[in-house]
Motif scaffolding. Structure first.
Motif, PDB file in Angstrom:
ATOM      1  N   UNK A 139      11.010 -23.162 102.903  1.00  0.00           N
ATOM      2  CA  UNK A 139      10.450 -23.516 104.219  1.00  0.00           C
ATOM      3  C   UNK A 139       9.470 -22.456 104.697  1.00  0.00           C
ATOM      4  N   UNK A 140       8.334 -22.921 105.160  1.00  0.00           N
ATOM      5  CA  UNK A 140       7.301 -22.011 105.623  1.00  0.00           C
ATOM      6  C   UNK A 140       6.451 -21.433 104.515  1.00  0.00           C
ATOM      7  N   UNK A 141       6.773 -21.800 103.265  1.00  0.00           N
ATOM      8  CA  UNK A 141       6.014 -21.287 102.127  1.00  0.00           C
ATOM      9  C   UNK A 141       4.923 -22.249 101.704  1.00  0.00           C
ATOM     10  N   UNK A 142       4.669 -22.285 100.417  1.00  0.00           N
ATOM     11  CA  UNK A 142       3.589 -23.119  99.871  1.00  0.00           C
ATOM     12  C   UNK A 142       3.859 -24.607 100.125  1.00  0.00           C
ATOM     13  N   UNK A 143       2.798 -25.322 100.460  1.00  0.00           N
ATOM     14  CA  UNK A 143       2.908 -26.767 100.653  1.00  0.00           C
ATOM     15  C   UNK A 143       2.670 -27.479  99.330  1.00  0.00           C
ATOM     16  N   UNK A 144       3.552 -28.413  98.998  1.00  0.00           N
ATOM     17  CA  UNK A 144       3.445 -29.146  97.736  1.00  0.00           C
ATOM     18  C   UNK A 144       3.016 -30.616  97.958  1.00  0.00           C
ATOM     19  N   UNK A 145       2.639 -30.947  99.165  1.00  0.00           N
ATOM     20  CA  UNK A 145       2.306 -32.334  99.439  1.00  0.00           C
ATOM     21  C   UNK A 145       0.907 -32.465 100.042  1.00  0.00           C
ATOM     22  N   UNK A 146       0.453 -33.708 100.065  1.00  0.00           N
ATOM     23  CA  UNK A 146      -0.788 -34.047 100.757  1.00  0.00           C
ATOM     24  C   UNK A 146      -0.437 -34.955 101.929  1.00  0.00           C
ATOM     25  N   UNK A 164       3.046 -35.450  94.441  1.00  0.00           N
ATOM     26  CA  UNK A 164       2.603 -35.890  93.116  1.00  0.00           C
ATOM     27  C   UNK A 164       3.785 -36.025  92.166  1.00  0.00           C
ATOM     28  N   UNK A 165       4.792 -35.157  92.352  1.00  0.00           N
ATOM     29  CA  UNK A 165       5.983 -35.197  91.491  1.00  0.00           C
ATOM     30  C   UNK A 165       7.235 -35.174  92.370  1.00  0.00           C
ATOM     31  N   UNK A 166       8.319 -35.754  91.873  1.00  0.00           N
ATOM     32  CA  UNK A 166       9.564 -35.788  92.623  1.00  0.00           C
ATOM     33  C   UNK A 166      10.082 -34.377  92.890  1.00  0.00           C
ATOM     34  N   UNK A 167       9.909 -33.476  91.916  1.00  0.00           N
ATOM     35  CA  UNK A 167      10.436 -32.123  92.053  1.00  0.00           C
ATOM     36  C   UNK A 167       9.716 -31.345  93.154  1.00  0.00           C
ATOM     37  N   UNK A 168       8.475 -31.754  93.484  1.00  0.00           N
ATOM     38  CA  UNK A 168       7.722 -31.032  94.507  1.00  0.00           C
ATOM     39  C   UNK A 168       8.392 -31.122  95.876  1.00  0.00           C
ATOM     40  N   UNK A 169       9.043 -32.239  96.151  1.00  0.00           N
ATOM     41  CA  UNK A 169       9.745 -32.391  97.425  1.00  0.00           C
ATOM     42  C   UNK A 169      10.880 -31.359  97.529  1.00  0.00           C
TER      43      UNK A 169
END
Length: 426
Positions: A33-40, A21-26
């Protein structure tokens, strides 16, 4: 019986993209790594399995965004599948996105050699192929100009000429022929026919459903990244038309069948078509053609036409003056302007009466569409005879709409004469 050679084998092909949703999420996801997912997850393709054998011509159909181009890019090695396997046997020549593999600063000549080197050919080998490429592309002196000044038609002419010149065992085309003029398309399809006779394998994406039926041995329908069916072209096209019809119905706030007749008649039919932007219209405007459409036997607005099926052409005419016995007309013309078919209310001996100012008349012409797979242009008109017996044009719309019928049978001329053939042996 000799076993057919498998040229393309796809097993459970899946292509997945991560959408942020946002560039910073990538960046946040990469730092943890292995933590919360920020993507769909978005699946451009899901579980696609099929094979193609030597000499087959297979068409891929589906709505925009169904995964057609993604699949072809995977087959040509431009993309790598997330899951599944692809095996391609033989030399592949691909015509994908317009201008792919071309350097816009190079001339046509230079791009021929560039494309040849990409496909593994030496300069000497491309030199021998040069006359054939130039003749087929037929772009004149533009071959010496940078391709950045080419029109889309010139691009595809040169790209197709290079693609077929390398004598591929597998030819892959992604909708590129749609930008060429109709005569160049005819030339390309003739080459495809020649390739089929030579036993080459052809895979192409096209929105021209008639071409899929006419040239393909099989067709594959994709929808939302999944394979819906793989089978006979006519059956696959019928399935595709059902998907389009359901989608159109879902996008409408109310079903036409559920509407009162007055509200259904108020729908602007012509907005459902891709109309001619350079339409020629004229007349003294004592009457005005305000709307038109083509309807199937169920009374639904039709945009796809099956050969020898019955359709009704309707037009609404608003009158600004009192007119006695107005004449309503329809005409079909080919690309050269030749009138292929047509009629009017006077020829049909229809009494049209007297129409008052402010009245709107809906005129219906019901007939079969026996036309061959040629683009035909529909013209509409409203005229009358004045007191001196001279024909006066109230309103004419020339070449307002292009139609093309679908049909598996190939015969000569403009019409399918629906001949019944019997053979008796003595």
């Amino acid at each position: 019986m000799e076993e057919m050679t498998c040229m393309i084998q796809c097993e459970n092909i899946t292509k997945k993209y991560a959408l942020y949703s946002r560039k910073v999420d990538r960046l946040l996801e990469a730092m943890r790594p292995g933590g919360r997912s920020y993507h769909k997850d978005f699946y451009a393709l899901q579980g696609i399995t099929f094979s193609m054998h030597k000499g087959e011509c297979v068409g891929i159909v589906g709505k925009n965004g169904s995964g057609k181009s993604t699949l072809l890019k995977i087959l040509t090695g431009v993309l790598t599948p997330t899951e599944g396997s692809v095996h391609v046997q033989g030399r592949v020549s691909a015509l994908l996105e317009l201008g792919a593999g071309f350097n816009p600063e190079y001339t046509g000549y230079e791009n021929i050699y560039l494309n040849g080197s990409i496909m593994g050919y030496s300069r000497e080998e491309m030199q021998r192929k040069l006359p054939e490429i130039i003749e087929f592309a037929d772009i004149g002196d533009f071959i010496n100009q940078p391709v950045k000044i080419y029109s889309s038609g010139m691009f595809v002419r040169l790209a197709f000429a290079v693609a077929i010149s390398v004598d591929p065992e597998i030819l892959i085309i992604d909708e590129a022929l749609a930008v060429g003029d109709v005569f160049f398309q005819l030339k390309c399809y003739k080459k495809i026919e020649d390739f089929k006779k030579q036993g080459k394998t052809i895979l192409f994406v096209s929105h021209d459903q008639s071409s899929i039926i006419k040239y393909c041995d099989r067709a594959i329908l994709l929808d939302k990244g999944r394979m819906v069916c793989d089978g006979a072209p006519k059956e696959v096209i019928d399935e595709y038309k059902q998907i389009l019809a359901v989608e159109k119905q879902q996008n409408q706030p109310h079903s036409e069948e559920a509407m009162p007749e007055e509200e259904r008649e108020s729908i602007c039919w012509k907005t459902q078509y891709a109309l001619n932007e350079k339409i020629l219209e004229y007349g003294d405007r004592q009457a005005e053609i305000t709307d038109f459409g083509i309807f199937d036997e169920s009374g639904n607005l039709a945009t796809i036409y099956n050969r020898n099926s019955v359709y009704t052409i309707k037009m609404k005419v608003l009158f600004h003056a009192e007119i006695q016995n107005p004449i309503y007309a329809i005409t079909f013309k080919d690309m050269s302007g030749l009138e292929v078919a047509g009629t009017n209310t006077m020829q049909e001996n229809v009494d049209t009466g007297t129409v008052k100012p402010g009245q709107t008349v809906t005129v219906s012409f019901q007939q079969k569409f026996p036309f061959q797979n040629y683009p035909l242009f529909l013209s509409l008109g409203c005229t009358k005879f004045d007191g001196q017996g001279e024909l006066r044009v109230l309103h004419r719309l020339y070449d307002v709409l292009c139609i093309q019928t679908l049909g598996a049978k190939i015969t000569n001329g403009f019409f399918d004469i629906d001949s019944k053939v019997r053979i008796a042996q003595q």
